[in-house]
Scaffold this motif. Structure first.
Motif, PDB file in Angstrom:
ATOM      1  N   MET A   1       0.935  -1.164   0.034  1.00 36.64           N
ATOM      2  CA  MET A   1      -0.128  -0.148  -0.188  1.00 36.64           C
ATOM      3  C   MET A   1       1.059   1.174   0.062  1.00 36.64           C
ATOM      4  O   MET A   1       1.726   1.318   0.860  1.00 36.64           O
ATOM      5  CB  MET A   1      -1.046   0.126   1.186  1.00 36.64           C
ATOM      6  N   VAL A   2       0.617   2.165  -0.991  1.00 35.04           N
ATOM      7  CA  VAL A   2       1.284   3.564  -0.977  1.00 35.04           C
ATOM      8  C   VAL A   2       0.368   4.403  -0.378  1.00 35.04           C
ATOM      9  O   VAL A   2      -0.781   4.746  -0.623  1.00 35.04           O
ATOM     10  CB  VAL A   2       1.744   3.774  -2.535  1.00 35.04           C
ATOM     11  N   THR A   3       0.788   5.345   0.613  1.00 36.42           N
ATOM     12  CA  THR A   3      -0.159   6.324   1.221  1.00 36.42           C
ATOM     13  C   THR A   3       0.225   7.546   0.099  1.00 36.42           C
ATOM     14  O   THR A   3       1.018   7.964  -0.654  1.00 36.42           O
ATOM     15  CB  THR A   3       0.475   6.751   2.540  1.00 36.42           C
ATOM     16  N   THR A   4      -0.907   8.324  -0.048  1.00 36.60           N
ATOM     17  CA  THR A   4      -1.070   9.694  -0.481  1.00 36.60           C
ATOM     18  C   THR A   4      -0.784  10.752   0.128  1.00 36.60           C
ATOM     19  O   THR A   4      -0.910  10.632   1.543  1.00 36.60           O
ATOM     20  CB  THR A   4      -2.230   9.677  -1.475  1.00 36.60           C
ATOM     21  N   ASN A   5      -0.887  11.973  -0.519  1.00 35.30           N
ATOM     22  CA  ASN A   5      -0.852  13.208   0.427  1.00 35.30           C
ATOM     23  C   ASN A   5      -2.004  13.445   1.133  1.00 35.30           C
ATOM     24  O   ASN A   5      -2.075  14.266   2.032  1.00 35.30           O
ATOM     25  CB  ASN A   5      -0.265  14.356  -0.480  1.00 35.30           C
ATOM     26  N   GLY A   6      -3.294  12.829   0.443  1.00 38.94           N
ATOM     27  CA  GLY A   6      -4.511  13.119   1.136  1.00 38.94           C
ATOM     28  C   GLY A   6      -4.690  12.102   2.304  1.00 38.94           C
ATOM     29  O   GLY A   6      -3.689  11.375   2.736  1.00 38.94           O
ATOM     30  N   SER A   7      -6.150  12.020   2.612  1.00 35.85           N
ATOM     31  CA  SER A   7      -6.172  11.150   3.598  1.00 35.85           C
ATOM     32  C   SER A   7      -6.681   9.587   3.285  1.00 35.85           C
ATOM     33  O   SER A   7      -6.706   8.877   4.191  1.00 35.85           O
ATOM     34  CB  SER A   7      -7.412  11.593   4.373  1.00 35.85           C
ATOM     35  N   LEU A   8      -6.841   9.437   2.029  1.00 35.97           N
ATOM     36  CA  LEU A   8      -7.061   7.999   1.429  1.00 35.97           C
ATOM     37  C   LEU A   8      -5.814   7.244   1.153  1.00 35.97           C
ATOM     38  O   LEU A   8      -4.836   7.837   0.311  1.00 35.97           O
ATOM     39  CB  LEU A   8      -7.938   8.028   0.348  1.00 35.97           C
ATOM     40  N   PRO A  13       1.373   2.047  -7.278  1.00 34.66           N
ATOM     41  CA  PRO A  13       2.587   3.229  -7.355  1.00 34.66           C
ATOM     42  C   PRO A  13       2.222   4.172  -8.193  1.00 34.66           C
ATOM     43  O   PRO A  13       1.499   4.069  -9.131  1.00 34.66           O
ATOM     44  CB  PRO A  13       3.717   2.534  -7.711  1.00 34.66           C
ATOM     45  N   LYS A  14       2.717   5.420  -8.315  1.00 35.32           N
ATOM     46  CA  LYS A  14       2.327   6.675  -9.284  1.00 35.32           C
ATOM     47  C   LYS A  14       2.741   6.103 -10.687  1.00 35.32           C
ATOM     48  O   LYS A  14       2.112   6.541 -11.530  1.00 35.32           O
ATOM     49  CB  LYS A  14       3.402   7.848  -8.755  1.00 35.32           C
ATOM     50  N   MET A  16       2.509   3.423 -12.121  1.00 35.27           N
ATOM     51  CA  MET A  16       1.367   2.632 -12.562  1.00 35.27           C
ATOM     52  C   MET A  16       0.309   3.253 -12.884  1.00 35.27           C
ATOM     53  O   MET A  16      -0.477   2.990 -13.797  1.00 35.27           O
ATOM     54  CB  MET A  16       1.044   1.277 -11.812  1.00 35.27           C
ATOM     55  N   ASP A  17      -0.112   4.352 -12.212  1.00 40.90           N
ATOM     56  CA  ASP A  17      -1.311   5.191 -12.374  1.00 40.90           C
ATOM     57  C   ASP A  17      -0.872   6.014 -13.474  1.00 40.90           C
ATOM     58  O   ASP A  17      -1.963   6.192 -14.398  1.00 40.90           O
ATOM     59  CB  ASP A  17      -1.576   6.210 -11.210  1.00 40.90           C
ATOM     60  N   ARG A  18       0.196   6.629 -14.015  1.00 38.99           N
ATOM     61  CA  ARG A  18       0.557   7.215 -15.256  1.00 38.99           C
ATOM     62  C   ARG A  18       0.564   6.333 -16.348  1.00 38.99           C
ATOM     63  O   ARG A  18       0.037   6.677 -17.356  1.00 38.99           O
ATOM     64  CB  ARG A  18       1.881   7.889 -15.059  1.00 38.99           C
ATOM     65  N   ALA A  19       0.956   4.886 -16.092  1.00 40.73           N
ATOM     66  CA  ALA A  19       0.979   4.131 -17.448  1.00 40.73           C
ATOM     67  C   ALA A  19      -0.737   3.675 -17.794  1.00 40.73           C
ATOM     68  O   ALA A  19      -0.944   3.739 -18.656  1.00 40.73           O
ATOM     69  CB  ALA A  19       1.592   2.909 -16.987  1.00 40.73           C
ATOM     70  N   GLY A  20      -1.288   3.728 -16.659  1.00 39.82           N
ATOM     71  CA  GLY A  20      -2.848   3.421 -16.935  1.00 39.82           C
ATOM     72  C   GLY A  20      -3.499   4.541 -17.620  1.00 39.82           C
ATOM     73  O   GLY A  20      -4.418   4.449 -18.383  1.00 39.82           O
ATOM     74  N   GLU A  21      -3.236   5.589 -17.274  1.00 42.25           N
ATOM     75  CA  GLU A  21      -3.828   7.110 -17.799  1.00 42.25           C
ATOM     76  C   GLU A  21      -3.454   6.900 -19.280  1.00 42.25           C
ATOM     77  O   GLU A  21      -4.237   7.517 -20.025  1.00 42.25           O
ATOM     78  CB  GLU A  21      -3.254   8.242 -16.961  1.00 42.25           C
ATOM     79  N   GLY A  72      -6.421   6.115  -4.347  1.00 41.95           N
ATOM     80  CA  GLY A  72      -6.374   7.369  -3.551  1.00 41.95           C
ATOM     81  C   GLY A  72      -7.314   8.507  -3.823  1.00 41.95           C
ATOM     82  O   GLY A  72      -8.109   8.360  -4.655  1.00 41.95           O
ATOM     83  N   GLU A  73      -6.916   9.634  -3.433  1.00 40.65           N
ATOM     84  CA  GLU A  73      -7.786  10.829  -3.957  1.00 40.65           C
ATOM     85  C   GLU A  73      -7.237  11.303  -5.265  1.00 40.65           C
ATOM     86  O   GLU A  73      -6.261  12.008  -5.449  1.00 40.65           O
ATOM     87  CB  GLU A  73      -7.539  11.789  -2.886  1.00 40.65           C
ATOM     88  N   THR A  74      -8.113  10.763  -6.364  1.00 41.22           N
ATOM     89  CA  THR A  74      -7.613  11.106  -7.587  1.00 41.22           C
ATOM     90  C   THR A  74      -8.029  12.599  -7.996  1.00 41.22           C
ATOM     91  O   THR A  74      -8.970  13.065  -7.418  1.00 41.22           O
ATOM     92  CB  THR A  74      -8.093  10.080  -8.683  1.00 41.22           C
TER      93      THR A  74
END
Length: 131
Positions: A1-8, A13-14, A16-21, A72-74
């Protein structure tokens, strides 16, 4: 689990998010509205005013829709909350979503779809009412 700057928490990992986008989302935008359990949420950027389309996995219970926030908080969730509404292309039609609210882990109530309640044990969800 990766924590975000937000509360969720975010479970990816980032990179993977960028590759998905970049690679997965363009394909999913075309097919998600016709696939069971998937939809495309149409929203407006809170800063840019630009229109965006984001494929999501959606769960429904009557007039309530829920999306599990495993990333997380997208930005799309922040945009929808800022606007107070969004459009959902779902099962060949369009539904107006209103009253978006983020539920922290373990905050889901019985009106939230059961599978989203189970996911809410570990991740946040965003819930919407329909008109």
């Amino acid at each position: 689990m990766v924590t975000t700057n937000g509360s969720l928490p975010s479970y990816f990992p980032k990179w993977m998010d960028r590759a998905g986008e970049r690679y997965l989302n363009p394909c999913m935008r075309r097919v998600a509205p016709s696939l069971p359990g998937y939809a495309v949420i149409e929203h407006v950027g809170r800063k840019s005013g630009k229109r965006y389309e984001t494929p999501v996995s959606v769960f429904r219970n009557g007039r309530l829709f829920a999306v599990v926030l495993l990333h997380g908080e997208t930005n799309w969730a922040r945009n929808v909350i800022a606007a107070g509404q969004a459009q959902l292309r779902y099962r060949g039609g369009t539904v107006t979503l209103r009253n978006p609210r983020v539920l922290q882990p373990h905050q889901a109530t019985t009106d939230v779809p059961r599978i989203a309640q189970l996911a809410n044990r570990a991740a946040g969800i965003i819930a919407f009412d329909t008109t």
